[in-house]
Scaffold this active site. Structure first.
Site, mmCIF file in Angstrom:
data_model
loop_
_atom_site.group_PDB
_atom_site.id
_atom_site.type_symbol
_atom_site.label_atom_id
_atom_site.label_comp_id
_atom_site.label_asym_id
_atom_site.label_seq_id
_atom_site.Cartn_x
_atom_site.Cartn_y
_atom_site.Cartn_z
ATOM 1 N N SER A 183 0.846 -1.210 0.000
ATOM 2 C CA SER A 183 0.000 0.000 0.000
ATOM 3 C C SER A 183 0.877 1.255 0.000
ATOM 4 C CB SER A 183 -0.904 -0.011 1.228
ATOM 5 O OG SER A 183 -1.533 1.226 1.365
ATOM 6 N N TRP A 201 2.407 1.577 -3.362
ATOM 7 C CA TRP A 201 1.386 1.988 -4.342
ATOM 8 C C TRP A 201 1.286 3.518 -4.360
ATOM 9 C CZ3 TRP A 201 -3.046 4.937 -3.921
ATOM 10 C CH2 TRP A 201 -3.936 4.898 -4.998
ATOM 11 N N HIS A 202 1.422 4.125 -3.186
ATOM 12 C CA HIS A 202 1.276 5.577 -3.104
ATOM 13 C C HIS A 202 2.423 6.316 -3.768
ATOM 14 C CE1 HIS A 202 -1.924 4.762 -0.192
ATOM 15 N NE2 HIS A 202 -2.357 5.942 -0.526
ATOM 16 N N GLY A 203 3.594 5.770 -3.725
ATOM 17 C CA GLY A 203 4.699 6.485 -4.362
ATOM 18 C C GLY A 203 5.972 5.684 -4.376
ATOM 19 N N PHE A 205 -0.581 9.899 -7.525
ATOM 20 C CA PHE A 205 -0.495 8.463 -7.247
ATOM 21 C C PHE A 205 -1.151 7.665 -8.375
ATOM 22 C CE2 PHE A 205 -0.935 10.314 -2.838
ATOM 23 C CZ PHE A 205 0.419 10.541 -2.748
#
Lengths: 477, 313
Positions: free
Chosen positions: A319, A322-324, A477
């Site tokens: 997670s 996934w954001h960066g 994102f």
């Protein structure tokens, strides 16, 4: 194209009018075309990526649906996952991996590092990739029907109200609604408009105002005291909430006007009583995506304790990633995983010592809300900091350097207004929590005239105090 | 939609729907008109526009924080309009002078804030024209904004009046209604940080651009043509900024001196040498704190008293 732009208002108004005027068979084509215009307004060439991801998953769905052999079905699914993730991984993570390889090479004294790719991240790639993938996974697990109409499937992947920052819709919800013929509903129009206005207010009045202070302080954290950095962190917690939930509200509101009901994406996350509760309230569409397609396939909680720890770690680290593509995001995810474990151990300890009753007392609940909020805020430092060393510096200064007083920002008026709007937001959320004010599509208990007055105040607030920013945080994102 | 979903909503009749929709639009525009009119009147009071002031201050934040209007009025015994705005460049100030000429018929002296960066384009707000939005109803301002703002911006401001304000203008409007002109920038410049910045070449360079000098001269001509006297006032900036670029700094000063020498009715009051080394008077390298403001206002009042004779009029 931003929701707070005239271009969007014109596109949306034209689409809405045509949508209800056209016969059903043309509606999907209209949504498909509008969605691609919406996306191509930013960069036309990246729309090709979205189209390819749609084609891959559409084809995979058809093959998985008609293939009785389990191994072949699995192969189709894997091909769809890998092919869909390739552009996502390339645009988002290629330079991150090269950067880390270069760090390693310089450590072992290799003098010629790899040169970086000149990449621009396609807006919303994480969202439309995951949305498209959810369809293939749902078909594989038998949770949704195979979609044979490509235009409808394309409209599902690119559905413009939620295209670039979610909520990440499931095929069982949105695709199902796309198959229905919606008539214009005055009730839905008013519900959607109200939610849109509240979302816009949160974005342009609260989030964009707080961003002025936050951006300045996080740009050069070494120049500010611990107290200023603490204020900036608290401001960022509110900013990211208002920015992202504001976008979600606008997306849900716009879709509602067209007759669709998108999933709730935020449910008063800063009133969460635990970290697990926080993740049931924050970016719900992503949390549930990871829950359904990653955590559960890994075994979820019905495994040995060691494997459960592994599953939780994987979900939060993925997670974060996934954001960066940065270590700061990975640490952010890791921190939340640690919080999760601490909470689990704390609960077990309470259980063992026979103190479960404490959990139901009002004081303890208040303590939990505050402590969860503080822990989440601490993790936000890593999420927002430009570099890992900045994040460590900010953490250190917050706890040690309170010598210089605090900074009011470029303008005292902005600072005071920012504080005022945070208080206003807290009041509104308390009313939502108690069920007086409307949350998502719940009915407000206030007199209609009061509610009407509130909408007018919001509109005036937007026109008088709205700032025009160029983007939403989650677009990156 | 599910049946549960349908139950969440109450049927609204067509009549009620259109009534609500049109009512919202009408009420919004009515309140928008009332609120913007209230703010505009506050703003005019704050800037001293449409008043019978004899002295008018024109400049940006440098002059805004540099002169205490109330103190000056008290010392001179005349009404003073303080038309100062953050980040305005020489072109904006020309528009301000035009606006002042049209709105304040009794102005005899314009105190025009100058500094070494007056002819530098870099560093001032590129969209400072936005501060004129509240006056969009005036023809000169309308033309000025049409030439600068984007099509969407222009028409948004034209149609929805409250969008013409931002929080700086809102604060000024409220201050105007409350009659508050106090400098709230308490505190002192951090000299060590400034020195560090200067060593790293982090400062705004003085650049005397010919096009800006021409606009400035046009503004002076405009004021003189309308029978106004012009005092070019150099509110001090910290001397450290001067020392790192002495040559271009002196060049800017000599332009002001030259204009004052050539044009009758123009004087140059340079307070730089007197106070630029007194660091406790500064909030930041170019803005004065309340203590600095008081000191400079005393000097300006004394100057006007002896050179312009306002107390005698």
């Amino acid at each position: 194209m931003l929701f707070n732009s005239w271009q969007f208002i014109v596109l949306f108004a034209c689409t809405a009018v045509l949508y209800f005027k056209l016969p059903y068979r043309f509606r999907m084509l209209l949504l498909f075309v509008s969605s691609y215009i919406f996306y191509m307004y930013w960069r036309w060439d990246f729309a090709v990526v979205m189209l390819l991801v749609s084609i891959v998953n559409y084809t995979a769905g058809i093959h998985i649906g008609k293939e009785p052999n389990k191994t072949k079905r699995k192969t189709y699914l894997l091909v769809a996952i890998i092919t869909s993730l390739l552009p996502f991984l390339y645009f988002k993570y290629a330079n991150f991996f090269l950067e880390n390889i270069n760090i390693f090479l310089s450590a072992v004294e290799v003098k010629e590092p790899f040169s970086y790719f000149d990449l621009i991240l396609p807006v919303g790639i994480s969202f439309f990739t995951f949305q498209a993938l959810s369809y293939s996974l749902d078909v594989y697990f038998g949770n949704t029907k195979v979609e044979k109409d490509f235009v409808r499937f394309g409209a599902f992947v690119a559905f413009f109200p939620q295209l670039v920052a979610g909520p990440i819709e499931r095929s069982s919800n949105l695709l199902g609604q796309l198959r229905q013929n919606h008539n214009f509903s005055r009730e839905y129009f008013l519900q959607g408009a109200k939610l849109f206005v509240w979302g816009l207010f949160k974005k342009v009045v609260i989030a964009d105002r707080l961003a002025l202070y936050v951006d300045r302080v996080f740009e050069t954290p070494e120049a500010y005291s611990g107290l200023t950095l603490l204020i900036a962190t608290l401001f960022f917690a509110v900013q990211i909430y208002c920015d992202f939930s504001g976008y979600s509200d606008m997306a849900i509101g716009a879709a509602r006007i067209l007759g669709f009901k998108l999933m709730q994406n935020f449910n008063l996350p800063y009133f969460a009583l635990s970290i697990s509760d926080f993740w049931k309230r924050w970016h719900i569409s992503l949390s549930s995506w990871f829950g359904d397609y990653l955590y559960k396939p890994l075994g979820g909680s019905r495994v040995s304790y060691g494997k459960w720890v592994r599953n939780i770690l994987i979900v939060f680290l993925v997670s974060g990633f996934w954001h960066g593509a940065a270590w700061t995001f990975i640490i952010w995810g890791g921190l939340h995983a640690c919080y999760y474990f601490l909470e689990n151990w704390g609960n077990k300890l309470l259980e063992k010592s026979g103190l479960e009753w404490v959990g139901s007392t009002r004081g303890y609940r208040f303590y939990k809300i505050v402590s969860v909020f503080m822990l989440v805020c601490y993790a936000w430092i890593y999420f927002r900091a430009n570099t890992l060393s900045d994040a460590f510096l900010i953490s250190k200064k917050i706890f040690t350097d309170w010598s210089q007083g605090w900074y009011f920002g470029g303008s005292t008026v902005t600072f005071v207004l920012s504080c005022f709007f945070i208080v206003l937001l807290v009041i509104v959320q308390l009313l939502q929590r108690k069920g007086y004010a409307s949350l998502y599509f719940s009915k407000s208990k206030f007199h209609p005239i009061l509610e009407y007055g509130w909408q007018i105040i919001l509109l005036l607030g937007i026109s008088l105090l709205g700032l025009s920013s160029n983007s939403f945080i989650y677009f990156q994102f | 939609m599910s049946s549960k979903d349908n139950n969440e909503t109450k049927k609204i009749t067509k009549r009620s729907f259109f009534f609500r929709l049109i009512g919202t639009v009408l009420l919004f525009f009515l309140l928008d008109f009332i609120l913007s009119a209230f703010l505009l009147s506050g703003l005019e009071k704050y800037y001293g526009l449409n008043s019978n002031s004899k002295v008018a201050l024109i400049g940006h934040s440098h002059l805004m924080l540099g002169i205490d209007k109330e103190k000056l009025e008290k010392e001179l015994g005349v009404s003073v309009a303080k038309y100062t705005r953050e980040g305005v460049n020489v072109a904006d100030r020309k528009v301000m002078v035009e606006q002042l000429i049209n709105s304040n018929k009794n102005v005899q002296t314009i105190i025009y804030g100058v500094d070494a960066w007056s002819f530098t384009s870099e560093g001032l707000s590129a969209n400072s024209y936005g501060q004129f939005y509240p006056f969009l109803n005036l023809r000169t301002i309308d033309d000025f904004i049409k030439n600068n703002a984007s099509f969407a911006d222009y028409w948004t401001k034209k149609i929805i009046r409250t969008t013409r304000f931002d929080e700086v203008l809102l604060s000024s409007a409220v201050r105007g209604h409350l009659g508050k002109w106090t400098n709230l920038k308490y505190g002192n410049v951090h000299v060590e940080n400034l020195k560090r910045g200067l060593r790293n070449d982090e400062y705004r360079k003085v650049e005397n651009r010919q096009e800006n000098i021409a606009i400035f001269k046009e503004t002076i001509r405009l004021a003189l043509k309308n029978d106004m006297e012009v005092v070019l006032l150099y509110v001090p900036t910290i001397d450290l900024l001067e020392k790192v670029q002495q040559e271009s700094f002196d060049e800017a000063i000599s332009i002001f001196e030259q204009i004052a020498k050539e044009k009758e009715g123009v004087e140059f009051l340079n307070l730089q040498d007197s106070w630029s080394h007194e660091y406790e008077l500064f909030y930041d390298p170019i803005h004065l704190n309340p203590k600095g403001q008081k000191t400079v206002t005393d000097s300006v009042a004394k100057y006007l008293h002896y050179n312009q004779g306002y107390l005698k009029k």
